[in-house]
Design an enzyme around this catalytic site. Structure first.
Site, PDB file in Angstrom:
ATOM      1  N   TYR A  69      -8.732  -0.773  -6.288  1.00 18.21           N
ATOM      2  CA  TYR A  69      -8.237  -0.129  -5.069  1.00 18.21           C
ATOM      3  C   TYR A  69      -6.779  -0.525  -4.820  1.00 18.21           C
ATOM      4  O   TYR A  69      -5.954   0.287  -4.418  1.00 18.21           O
ATOM      5  CB  TYR A  69      -9.102  -0.522  -3.869  1.00 18.21           C
ATOM      6  N   GLN A 174       3.050  -1.096  11.339  1.00 13.89           N
ATOM      7  CA  GLN A 174       3.034   0.182  10.610  1.00 13.89           C
ATOM      8  C   GLN A 174       1.947   1.067  11.192  1.00 13.89           C
ATOM      9  O   GLN A 174       0.795   0.658  11.320  1.00 13.89           O
ATOM     10  CB  GLN A 174       2.788  -0.051   9.121  1.00 13.89           C
ATOM     11  N   TYR A 176      -0.365   4.420  11.027  1.00 12.18           N
ATOM     12  CA  TYR A 176      -0.937   5.669  10.536  1.00 12.18           C
ATOM     13  C   TYR A 176      -1.199   6.475  11.798  1.00 12.18           C
ATOM     14  O   TYR A 176      -2.030   6.107  12.622  1.00 12.18           O
ATOM     15  CB  TYR A 176      -2.237   5.421   9.751  1.00 12.18           C
ATOM     16  N   HIS A 334       4.926   5.193  -1.664  1.00  9.28           N
ATOM     17  CA  HIS A 334       3.643   4.528  -1.400  1.00  9.28           C
ATOM     18  C   HIS A 334       3.127   3.839  -2.666  1.00  9.28           C
ATOM     19  O   HIS A 334       1.922   3.788  -2.934  1.00  9.28           O
ATOM     20  CB  HIS A 334       2.607   5.556  -0.901  1.00  9.28           C
ATOM     21  N   ARG A 337       0.780   5.810  -4.893  1.00  6.90           N
ATOM     22  CA  ARG A 337      -0.630   5.972  -4.527  1.00  6.90           C
ATOM     23  C   ARG A 337      -0.974   7.331  -3.916  1.00  6.90           C
ATOM     24  O   ARG A 337      -2.142   7.630  -3.705  1.00  6.90           O
ATOM     25  CB  ARG A 337      -1.042   4.866  -3.551  1.00  6.90           C
ATOM     26  N   ASP A 372      11.057   0.499  -0.771  1.00  5.75           N
ATOM     27  CA  ASP A 372       9.707   0.049  -1.113  1.00  5.75           C
ATOM     28  C   ASP A 372       9.240   0.827  -2.349  1.00  5.75           C
ATOM     29  O   ASP A 372       9.663   1.960  -2.553  1.00  5.75           O
ATOM     30  CB  ASP A 372       8.794   0.363   0.093  1.00  5.75           C
TER      31      ASP A 372
END
Length: 449
Positions: A69, A174, A176, A334, A337, A372
């Site tokens: 994962y 952060q 979502y 990301h 991902r 990042d």
């Protein structure tokens, strides 16, 4: 609306004294010298990132889906590979006979001084890799003097992580972006109350990407009530179901099949509740409900502090952020991902930092550019900063450190990355990290195989 934030263009020399710079620099130098002087084996068994990654896989061999994962990416993992290829393409060309005896890697972002331009990237469900989860990472960040960015998908509550990070920890939250406004407001207020000073909005995960590593084993911790602890501790979300908020520590190791069996076959009420709430929370935060640029005004109206957009890969999107009065962007895919076949993040940064509008906004202190995706070593940090980033986020390596050795493992990753950067910066001919930002033309050479 900038909330009267101090600007980035203040020279570092006016913000720091030589004594504080030297004291902080001495910490990185001491770490390096102590490795040789104390001759103790490293906590993680090695300082080599690939060895650490392999050891984490070995440690997690009985719970391989949890490792996968973290390790896995979208589709064929081509974007993850593109991130590393981009770093390999850009080569450092050092300058000689520069006085770099005393070096400073302190920097100022949004008017706040940071010991180093390295941030702990927001990574969710850390509790699947170690019993201490985000608590260990938040403590490690504070111990190393490195800022911590908390994920909305954490396996601990906002308040518990804030406490672990401590009164002197520097931390951002952060988001979502939830589907419903009242939950969004609740999270923003909780983050502010828990000492999180800046808000990072992740834009590239309005729904989860196509990840075969997880799909093969139907591995999704959120469905089993793990990585949903921000929701389970939220009074507005829990009231919707007639429950009181709870600040819980999920069971380690995470074994979804046991939870599924208990809920579906044994009629276990707690397991059934965990699964019901887990699915409902995922439906809030990664719902497939997409947002627009206009929606950002709602966040600006409800958050007093810097707002940073994470997931920017196009120059035109960075330019839109400037038009919206957004304080910062994080150039990121990301970690590969979300979208297979996407551009390497460093290649995207290279393009974004050729935009006259972005360069002008950065120079004036109206836009902070962070990076990042793909950072593994000190040299990687230097390459991203030479390309124009003012700070970088590190992610997977500290997760491997966490899996192997908890807080001590995360501390090793943070200390070795920053110390490597501190050494390598001097070897490149720079004594102040702020002189490095945007020096692509003098420090980097693109070499295509």
């Amino acid at each position: 609306m900038h909330h009267g934030l101090p600007r980035l263009s203040i020279p570092l020399s006016t913000l720091t004294t030589m004594t504080s710079v030297s004291a902080q620099s001495a910490r990185w130098s001491k770490y390096f010298l102590d490795i040789y002087g104390q001759a103790k084996p490293p906590v993680l068994g090695s300082f080599a990132v690939k060895e650490i990654e392999d050891k984490a896989r070995e440690v997690m061999k009985d719970h391989l889906p949890a490792y996968m994962y973290t390790f896995g990416s979208a589709g064929t993992c081509s974007t993850d590979a593109a991130n590393r290829r981009a770093f390999d393409r850009w080569k450092i060309v050092p300058a000689m006979l520069k006085d770099c005896t005393n070096r400073s890697i302190e920097t100022t972002i949004f008017g706040e001084k940071f010991n180093a331009p390295v941030f702990v990237s927001p990574v969710g469900v850390q509790g699947i890799l170690h019993a201490d989860g985000e608590i260990a990472t938040a403590k490690a960040a504070a111990a190393c003097g490195i800022p911590y960015i908390m994920s909305s998908a954490s396996s601990r509550s906002i308040e518990d992580i804030g406490r672990a990070n401590g009164p002197n920890g520097q931390r951002w939250y952060q988001l979502y972006w939830p589907r419903t406004d009242e939950i969004t407001i609740s999270l923003l207020n909780r983050a502010k109350a828990a000492g999180f000073t800046a808000l990072v909005i992740t834009l590239d995960t309005m729904l989860l990407g196509w990840r075969p590593h997880d799909l093969d084993t139907a591995y999704i911790p959120f469905f089993y009530g793990v990585g949903t602890q921000v929701g389970l501790s939220d009074p507005v979300f829990m009231k919707r179901f007639g429950y009181e908020p709870v600040h819980e520590t999920p069971v380690f190791p995470f074994e979804p099949e046991k939870i599924r069996d208990a809920a579906l076959n044994a009629g276990d009420a707690n397991a059934q509740k965990a699964m019901k709430l887990g699915k409902a929370w995922l439906g809030e935060t990664n719902s497939g409900s997409f947002r627009s640029w206009e929606d950002l005004q709602f966040i600006k109206d409800h958050w007093d502090g810097p707002i940073i957009l994470k997931g920017i890969l196009r120059a035109s999107d960075a330019e839109k952020a400037i038009d919206m009065g957004i304080h910062g962007v994080i150039v990121s895919n990301h970690g590969g991902r979300q979208i297979d076949g996407s551009i390497g993040a460093l290649d995207a940064l290279s393009k974004i930092m050729r935009s006259p509008k972005v360069l002008e906004a950065q120079k004036k202190g109206n836009l902070t550019v962070l990076f990042d995706s793909g950072i593994r070593t000190g040299s990687d940090v230097i390459k991203a900063m030479a390309m124009g980033a003012q700070g970088v986020l590190i992610a997977r390596p500290y997760m491997y450190g966490l899996a192997i050795a908890g807080q001590a493992g995360v501390e090793q990753i943070l200390m070795q990355t920053v110390t490597d950067m501190h050494i390598t910066m001097g070897l490149c001919g720079y004594s102040d990290v702020n002189d490095l930002i945007g020096k692509r033309d003098e420090l980097l050479e693109r070499v295509d195989d």
